[in-house]
Structure formats: C-alpha cells, structure tokens
Design a protein around this motif. Structure first.
Motif, PDB file in Angstrom:
ATOM      1  N   HIS A 138      36.238  47.171 -26.183  1.00 14.40           N
ATOM      2  CA  HIS A 138      34.891  47.193 -25.623  1.00 14.40           C
ATOM      3  C   HIS A 138      34.907  46.489 -24.267  1.00 14.40           C
ATOM      4  N   ASP A 139      33.878  46.721 -23.464  1.00 14.81           N
ATOM      5  CA  ASP A 139      33.842  46.206 -22.095  1.00 14.81           C
ATOM      6  C   ASP A 139      34.137  44.710 -22.000  1.00 14.81           C
ATOM      7  N   LYS A 140      33.511  43.917 -22.841  1.00 17.83           N
ATOM      8  CA  LYS A 140      33.704  42.464 -22.776  1.00 17.83           C
ATOM      9  C   LYS A 140      35.049  42.019 -23.330  1.00 17.83           C
ATOM     10  N   LYS A 141      35.827  42.943 -23.881  1.00 14.25           N
ATOM     11  CA  LYS A 141      37.137  42.623 -24.450  1.00 14.25           C
ATOM     12  C   LYS A 141      38.297  43.244 -23.667  1.00 14.25           C
ATOM     13  N   LYS A 142      37.988  43.951 -22.598  1.00 14.21           N
ATOM     14  CA  LYS A 142      39.049  44.614 -21.835  1.00 14.21           C
ATOM     15  C   LYS A 142      40.023  43.613 -21.226  1.00 14.21           C
ATOM     16  N   ASP A 143      39.534  42.495 -20.714  1.00 17.14           N
ATOM     17  CA  ASP A 143      40.436  41.475 -20.165  1.00 17.14           C
ATOM     18  C   ASP A 143      41.378  40.950 -21.249  1.00 17.14           C
ATOM     19  N   ASP A 144      40.847  40.780 -22.463  1.00 14.78           N
ATOM     20  CA  ASP A 144      41.687  40.337 -23.582  1.00 14.78           C
ATOM     21  C   ASP A 144      42.758  41.385 -23.904  1.00 14.78           C
ATOM     22  N   ASP A 174      33.664  44.065 -29.589  1.00 12.47           N
ATOM     23  CA  ASP A 174      32.700  43.027 -29.215  1.00 12.47           C
ATOM     24  C   ASP A 174      31.584  43.059 -30.253  1.00 12.47           C
ATOM     25  N   THR A 221      27.631  42.552 -29.084  1.00 12.69           N
ATOM     26  CA  THR A 221      26.920  43.459 -28.197  1.00 12.69           C
ATOM     27  C   THR A 221      26.715  44.795 -28.901  1.00 12.69           C
ATOM     28  N   GLN A 246      26.449  48.611 -29.415  1.00 14.52           N
ATOM     29  CA  GLN A 246      27.158  49.718 -28.789  1.00 14.52           C
ATOM     30  C   GLN A 246      26.391  51.017 -29.042  1.00 14.52           C
TER      31      GLN A 246
END
Length: 140
Positions: free
Chosen positions: A8-14, A80, A83, A85
C-alpha cells in the motif's frame, strides 16, 4: 519460485527497504508486483520485476488469478491496516485465495523477513509438489 510483492502507498518505502535488504535472495526468483510498487522496486533496486496493473485497477485480482492457477508460490503484501482502501474487497479476496491455496503470505515486514530467510534456507521445496496442479489434485 514465483513471488508477489505488493505494498500500500504508506508501505512502499518499507517494501523498498525489504527488497534492498533481501536483494540477493529475491534476484534468484521470478518477481511479480502491482504497478507502482513494481516500478519503484525496479528503479530503486534494479531487480527484474513483472508488473501487473495497480492494485485498485485490478492488479490484486491479477495476482489472485495467478494464485488460483497455482502460479504463485509466495506473497509479500505490506498492508496499511490504518488506512481505508477503495479496493478492500479485492484485498480480502487475495488474502482468502492465499489461504485456500496454501500460499505463504506475509502482511508485514517482520513476517516477510522470516519467509524470505526460510526461502533462502530451502524450506519451500514442498511448493514444487503443488505447482502445476489444480486444487482438487493437491495432497492433503
């Protein structure tokens, strides 16, 4: 092994951190990802990734189809949970299919690390028994 990478968007960096940390393991397998996640993994790690559509545009369903056709061996889906979806039914279906077809599934980086280390240690040979068979042909 065929491995799906979804975030998910907020987990892409992870996901990028995970893919970078385990690049030497991942590069010896066939990788699949949903749209933006796959693009970022390719750009930031240099790994070869087959990209499906973005999750909300059907990418989760495409990976689900691979699972139901017994063409996916491992799913890492950094979700995430805080959030909402818009494609939540597709996400639920993907998780359900992983359970139905006994596909190892990580929904957080901690579990993903354990699965990737297990993969590297050779603990997934049992998937070879399943690959290419329909659900009705699988050993119980």
């Amino acid at each position: 092994m065929n491995i799906a990478l979804i975030a998910h968007d907020k987990k892409k960096d992870d996901m990028i951190k995970l893919a970078t940390a385990y690049k030497t393991i991942l590069e010896s397998h066939t990788l699949f990802a949903t749209g933006t996640t796959g693009k970022r993994i390719i750009e930031e790690t240099g790994l070869d990734v087959h990209r499906f559509k973005s999750g909300p545009l059907g990418g989760d369903q495409q990976i689900g189809a691979y699972i139901s056709d017994n063409k996916m061996d491992l799913v890492i889906f950094l979700r995430d949970p805080l959030t909402s979806q818009p494609h939540e039914p597709d996400i639920s279906a993907l998780l359900r299919l992983s359970d139905v077809y006994e596909i190892p599934l990580a929904t957080n980086a901690g579990t993903a690390e354990v699965l990737l280390r297990g993969l590297d240690a050779g603990f997934y040979e049992w998937r070879d028994l399943y690959r290419g068979k329909g659900r009705e042909d699988l050993p119980l």
